[in-house]
Design a protein around this motif. Structure first.
Motif, PDB file in Angstrom:
ATOM      1  N   UNK A  47      38.131  48.325  42.963  1.00 46.52           N
ATOM      2  CA  UNK A  47      39.332  47.703  42.451  1.00 46.52           C
ATOM      3  C   UNK A  47      39.891  48.542  41.315  1.00 46.52           C
ATOM      4  N   UNK A  48      41.162  48.831  41.368  1.00 45.74           N
ATOM      5  CA  UNK A  48      41.777  49.740  40.408  1.00 45.74           C
ATOM      6  C   UNK A  48      42.457  48.987  39.263  1.00 45.74           C
ATOM      7  N   UNK A  49      42.436  49.616  38.095  1.00 47.40           N
ATOM      8  CA  UNK A  49      43.284  49.196  36.984  1.00 47.40           C
ATOM      9  C   UNK A  49      44.506  50.106  37.037  1.00 47.40           C
ATOM     10  N   UNK A  50      45.667  49.504  37.271  1.00 45.88           N
ATOM     11  CA  UNK A  50      46.895  50.249  37.530  1.00 45.88           C
ATOM     12  C   UNK A  50      47.912  49.920  36.451  1.00 45.88           C
ATOM     13  N   UNK A  51      48.494  50.938  35.836  1.00 45.54           N
ATOM     14  CA  UNK A  51      49.469  50.743  34.761  1.00 45.54           C
ATOM     15  C   UNK A  51      50.799  51.376  35.170  1.00 45.54           C
ATOM     16  N   UNK A  52      51.870  50.575  35.093  1.00 46.26           N
ATOM     17  CA  UNK A  52      53.230  51.074  35.285  1.00 46.26           C
ATOM     18  C   UNK A  52      53.949  50.953  33.943  1.00 46.26           C
ATOM     19  N   UNK A  53      54.370  52.069  33.390  1.00 40.75           N
ATOM     20  CA  UNK A  53      55.001  52.036  32.074  1.00 40.75           C
ATOM     21  C   UNK A  53      56.157  53.032  32.045  1.00 40.75           C
ATOM     22  N   UNK A  54      56.759  53.220  30.884  1.00 45.03           N
ATOM     23  CA  UNK A  54      57.872  54.152  30.743  1.00 45.03           C
ATOM     24  C   UNK A  54      59.204  53.437  30.578  1.00 45.03           C
ATOM     25  N   UNK A  55      60.213  54.203  30.180  1.00 38.48           N
ATOM     26  CA  UNK A  55      61.540  53.646  29.901  1.00 38.48           C
ATOM     27  C   UNK A  55      62.393  53.477  31.148  1.00 38.48           C
ATOM     28  N   UNK A  56      61.984  54.105  32.239  1.00 40.57           N
ATOM     29  CA  UNK A  56      62.780  54.043  33.460  1.00 40.57           C
ATOM     30  C   UNK A  56      62.615  52.741  34.217  1.00 40.57           C
ATOM     31  N   UNK A  57      63.591  52.454  35.085  1.00 40.04           N
ATOM     32  CA  UNK A  57      63.541  51.261  35.910  1.00 40.04           C
ATOM     33  C   UNK A  57      62.519  51.435  37.031  1.00 40.04           C
ATOM     34  N   UNK A  58      61.931  50.320  37.469  1.00 47.80           N
ATOM     35  CA  UNK A  58      61.082  50.368  38.660  1.00 47.80           C
ATOM     36  C   UNK A  58      59.641  49.979  38.444  1.00 47.80           C
ATOM     37  N   UNK A  59      59.262  49.627  37.218  1.00 45.24           N
ATOM     38  CA  UNK A  59      57.859  49.303  36.932  1.00 45.24           C
ATOM     39  C   UNK A  59      57.423  48.039  37.670  1.00 45.24           C
ATOM     40  N   UNK A  60      58.151  46.962  37.456  1.00 39.64           N
ATOM     41  CA  UNK A  60      57.829  45.708  38.148  1.00 39.64           C
ATOM     42  C   UNK A  60      58.145  45.815  39.639  1.00 39.64           C
ATOM     43  N   UNK A  61      59.242  46.504  39.966  1.00 42.95           N
ATOM     44  CA  UNK A  61      59.625  46.639  41.377  1.00 42.95           C
ATOM     45  C   UNK A  61      58.511  47.297  42.181  1.00 42.95           C
ATOM     46  N   UNK A  62      57.934  48.365  41.638  1.00 43.30           N
ATOM     47  CA  UNK A  62      56.838  49.044  42.338  1.00 43.30           C
ATOM     48  C   UNK A  62      55.606  48.155  42.427  1.00 43.30           C
ATOM     49  N   UNK A  63      55.341  47.402  41.364  1.00 38.37           N
ATOM     50  CA  UNK A  63      54.180  46.507  41.366  1.00 38.37           C
ATOM     51  C   UNK A  63      54.342  45.414  42.417  1.00 38.37           C
ATOM     52  N   UNK A  64      55.538  44.858  42.514  1.00 37.36           N
ATOM     53  CA  UNK A  64      55.768  43.833  43.531  1.00 37.36           C
ATOM     54  C   UNK A  64      55.692  44.422  44.933  1.00 37.36           C
ATOM     55  N   UNK A  65      56.011  45.694  45.060  1.00 38.83           N
ATOM     56  CA  UNK A  65      55.817  46.348  46.351  1.00 38.83           C
ATOM     57  C   UNK A  65      54.371  46.276  46.792  1.00 38.83           C
ATOM     58  N   UNK A  66      53.441  46.483  45.861  1.00 33.00           N
ATOM     59  CA  UNK A  66      52.012  46.385  46.192  1.00 33.00           C
ATOM     60  C   UNK A  66      51.601  44.946  46.478  1.00 33.00           C
ATOM     61  N   UNK A  67      52.195  43.995  45.737  1.00 34.24           N
ATOM     62  CA  UNK A  67      51.910  42.587  46.023  1.00 34.24           C
ATOM     63  C   UNK A  67      52.341  42.243  47.445  1.00 34.24           C
ATOM     64  N   UNK A  68      53.517  42.697  47.846  1.00 31.61           N
ATOM     65  CA  UNK A  68      53.980  42.401  49.207  1.00 31.61           C
ATOM     66  C   UNK A  68      53.138  43.131  50.252  1.00 31.61           C
ATOM     67  N   UNK A  69      52.584  44.273  49.913  1.00 33.66           N
ATOM     68  CA  UNK A  69      51.648  44.924  50.830  1.00 33.66           C
ATOM     69  C   UNK A  69      50.399  44.055  51.021  1.00 33.66           C
TER      70      UNK A  69
END
Length: 214
Positions: free
Chosen positions: A43-65
């Motif tokens: 099980x991975x610890x995954x961090x999405x950060x930074x000033x750009x858009x897409x952090x939550x969007x990418x995370x929800x992509x994994x949830x939908x997977x």
């Protein structure tokens, strides 16, 4: 009379298609060799950060997977509160049997303007997050915008780190999103992605729009 040189067999120059095929074959062989050494699972610890858009969007992509694979998962939103989002509506209407969704925040800190309330909301969200992560039936738990709660010290970073290091089940993935991820969190993470801001329509006076921002 000039001599004609006829090239054939191994001496003939390879055309572009043949050169490309050879190059890709070598690349595939090298890639297959590397992939053969990647046999572990965790099980991975995954961090999405930074000033750009897409952090939550990418995370929800994994949830939908996970939902698509029939794997139970969960979402805890630390900041977004009253704001309606398409992903929450879709999951609650159609996938609540496989994905738990808990919106615990009351909005961004400049909206509440009440630190005590923000701290209490973050603490409640963290307790729910720990409960969901401990439940080994959940293959992935998304902690949306927890990095913001950590940035403003609504949560103790050491509590979060210790829990992830000592209590997270071995095969459970935990995704933590939000700007300004703490260096200590980045250090223990298995996968870190920083979204870089290059252009954003907000700077041109364009507001957030359904299907893009929420």
């Amino acid at each position: 009379m000039s001599e004609e040189i006829v090239e054939s067999g191994a001496d003939a120059p390879k055309n572009d298609d043949a050169r490309h095929a050879d190059k890709m074959a070598k690349k595939k062989a090298a890639r297959d060799k590397i992939m053969a050494t990647k046999t572990d699972e965790k099980g991975l610890i995954i961090v999405h950060t930074g000033k750009g858009k897409g952090k939550s969007s990418a995370a929800f992509g994994m949830i939908f997977r996970h939902i698509a694979h029939g794997k139970p998962c969960a979402v805890v939103q630390f900041i977004k509160g009253a704001m309606w989002t398409g992903e929450r509506d879709l999951i609650e209407k159609h996938f609540s049997d496989i994905c738990q969704f808990h919106t615990m925040g009351e909005g961004f800190t400049w909206e509440t303007q009440d630190r005590a309330r923000d701290v209490a909301a973050a603490a409640a969200a963290w307790e729910k997050a720990k409960e969901l992560i401990r439940d080994e039936r959940n293959s992935m738990v998304l902690l949306d915008e927890i990095n913001i709660a950590l940035r403003y010290d609504y949560l103790d970073i050491n509590d979060v780190l210790n829990f992830l290091k000592t209590e997270k089940p071995h095969m459970t993935h935990v995704v933590l999103t939000g700007r300004n991820a703490k260096e200590e969190l980045i250090e223990i993470a298995d996968l870190v992605t920083e979204m870089e801001l290059i252009k954003h329509p907000f700077r041109s006076g364009i507001k957030g729009q359904p299907g893009v921002e929420f």
